[in-house]
Motif scaffolding. Structure first.
Motif, short mmCIF file in Angstrom:
data_model
loop_
_atom_site.label_atom_id
_atom_site.label_comp_id
_atom_site.label_asym_id
_atom_site.label_seq_id
_atom_site.Cartn_x
_atom_site.Cartn_y
_atom_site.Cartn_z
N LEU A 217 -105.75 -49.58 80.55
CA LEU A 217 -104.72 -48.94 79.74
C LEU A 217 -104.34 -47.63 80.41
O LEU A 217 -105.18 -46.76 80.63
CB LEU A 217 -105.25 -48.67 78.33
CG LEU A 217 -104.30 -47.94 77.38
CD1 LEU A 217 -103.08 -48.80 77.07
CD2 LEU A 217 -105.01 -47.53 76.11
N VAL A 218 -103.06 -47.50 80.75
CA VAL A 218 -102.57 -46.30 81.42
C VAL A 218 -102.13 -45.25 80.42
O VAL A 218 -102.44 -44.06 80.56
CB VAL A 218 -101.40 -46.65 82.37
CG1 VAL A 218 -100.82 -45.39 83.01
CG2 VAL A 218 -101.85 -47.64 83.44
N GLU A 219 -101.41 -45.70 79.39
CA GLU A 219 -100.80 -44.77 78.44
C GLU A 219 -100.37 -45.54 77.21
O GLU A 219 -100.00 -46.70 77.29
CB GLU A 219 -99.59 -44.10 79.11
CG GLU A 219 -98.88 -43.06 78.30
CD GLU A 219 -97.81 -42.33 79.08
OE1 GLU A 219 -97.13 -41.48 78.48
OE2 GLU A 219 -97.65 -42.60 80.30
N GLN A 225 -91.50 -41.88 73.86
CA GLN A 225 -92.37 -41.25 74.85
C GLN A 225 -92.49 -42.12 76.09
O GLN A 225 -92.32 -41.64 77.22
CB GLN A 225 -93.76 -41.00 74.28
CG GLN A 225 -94.78 -40.48 75.31
CD GLN A 225 -96.20 -40.53 74.80
OE1 GLN A 225 -96.47 -40.16 73.66
NE2 GLN A 225 -97.13 -40.97 75.64
N ILE A 226 -92.79 -43.38 75.89
CA ILE A 226 -93.05 -44.27 77.03
C ILE A 226 -91.80 -44.46 77.89
O ILE A 226 -91.88 -44.46 79.12
CB ILE A 226 -93.58 -45.62 76.53
CG1 ILE A 226 -94.90 -45.44 75.79
CG2 ILE A 226 -93.73 -46.61 77.68
CD1 ILE A 226 -96.02 -44.84 76.62
N SER A 233 -97.82 -40.84 85.78
CA SER A 233 -96.93 -41.17 86.90
C SER A 233 -96.76 -42.68 87.05
O SER A 233 -95.67 -43.15 87.40
CB SER A 233 -97.47 -40.57 88.20
OG SER A 233 -98.78 -41.06 88.47
N ARG A 234 -97.81 -43.46 86.78
CA ARG A 234 -97.70 -44.92 86.92
C ARG A 234 -96.74 -45.48 85.88
O ARG A 234 -95.97 -46.40 86.17
CB ARG A 234 -99.07 -45.59 86.77
CG ARG A 234 -99.03 -47.12 86.95
CD ARG A 234 -98.65 -47.48 88.38
NE ARG A 234 -98.48 -48.91 88.55
CZ ARG A 234 -97.30 -49.53 88.57
NH1 ARG A 234 -96.17 -48.84 88.39
NH2 ARG A 234 -97.23 -50.83 88.77
N THR A 235 -96.75 -44.93 84.68
CA THR A 235 -95.79 -45.35 83.66
C THR A 235 -94.37 -45.00 84.09
O THR A 235 -93.45 -45.82 83.97
CB THR A 235 -96.10 -44.69 82.30
OG1 THR A 235 -97.48 -44.87 81.99
CG2 THR A 235 -95.25 -45.31 81.20
N ARG A 236 -94.18 -43.79 84.58
CA ARG A 236 -92.84 -43.38 85.06
C ARG A 236 -92.34 -44.31 86.14
O ARG A 236 -91.17 -44.73 86.14
CB ARG A 236 -92.88 -41.94 85.57
CG ARG A 236 -92.96 -40.89 84.48
CD ARG A 236 -92.63 -39.51 85.01
NE ARG A 236 -93.63 -39.05 85.98
CZ ARG A 236 -94.75 -38.41 85.64
NH1 ARG A 236 -95.01 -38.17 84.36
NH2 ARG A 236 -95.59 -38.02 86.56
#
Length: 245
Positions: A217-219, A225-226, A233-236
């Protein structure tokens, strides 16, 4: 107390750890969507939750009650509370639509046939398939089969409903009819965990969105928000890549 609580859940495939200490929670009636690249562990998470893939560590609680995945009795109780709809429809080809929807409640839950058939008629009407109750799967489009699969999952009266990339195998023109069916269920108090690559849909229906990568789980946070202000940074990177296409 969360309706569904996942604590440090892990799972191995041979020597490879495909799910790595994932912790998530969903409240009653919440729509939690899980996004991430292929191979990130999203589908594995759902398969572990429903008891099709064994966990190698961690715990799952439903309304505070721990699920014992090593116990047949506990798994039976779990599947009375949780249903899953897969990417592939998995309908019984030798059964009519009505029979596909009613077979589990009648054979497994031992509910009266007349009661189950009345419920099935209402569920098929809900997913727009009442006019096809006597048809066989081969007579239906992919989108129609998937809507029958959703009705079948609902027929067991689940508290928690899992969707695993349910539009991935569909022709583009059939995707919206299935998404519209799911959209119609989001206000019925069923807790939903949705794995999907349909980002606009995820943003619209989700109360929260979880981002996974490489089994972790990254975020997790509200859709705004997501998609608009991810903290990791990986989500971005993932979101910007998806939204460019």
């Amino acid at each position: 107390m969360p309706h569904l609580e996942i604590v440090s859940l892990s799972s191995r495939y041979g020597s490879e750890e495909v799910l790595k200490e994932v912790s998530l929670a969903a409240d009653q009636g919440e729509v939690l969507s899980v996004i991430g690249p292929s191979g990130s562990g999203k589908s594995t998470l759902l398969r572990v939750l429903i008891g099709l893939t064994p966990p190698s560590g961690g715990e799952v609680f439903i309304a505070g009650e721990r699920v014992d995945y090593s116990s047949r009795r506990s798994l039976k109780g779990l599947r009375g509370k949780m249903s899953i709809v897969f990417q592939e429809y998995n309908l019984f080809q030798n059964m009519t639509v009505m029979r596909n929807v009613t077979v589990a409640p009648i054979k497994i839950k031992k509910r009266p046939r007349e009661q189950v058939e009345r419920q099935a008629e209402a569920l098929l009407a809900k997913v727009g398939m009442a006019h096809k109750q006597d048809a066989y799967p081969e007579e239906l489009s992919g989108g129609q089969q998937q809507r029958v699969a959703i009705a079948r999952a609902l027929a067991t009266n689940p508290e928690i409903l899992l969707f695993d990339e349910v539009t991935a195998a569909l022709d583009p023109e059939r995707v919206n009819e299935v998404l519209e069916t799911i959209r119609g269920l989001t206000n019925e108090g069923i807790t939903m965990i949705i794995v999907s690559h349909e980002m606009a849909f995820v943003r619209e229906v989700s109360t929260r969105v979880a981002m996974m990568d490489e089994g972790r789980l990254v975020e997790c946070g509200p859709p705004a928000q997501i998609f608009d202000a991810p903290r990791q940074s990986r989500t971005r990177e993932f979101v910007s890549s998806i939204l460019r296409h």
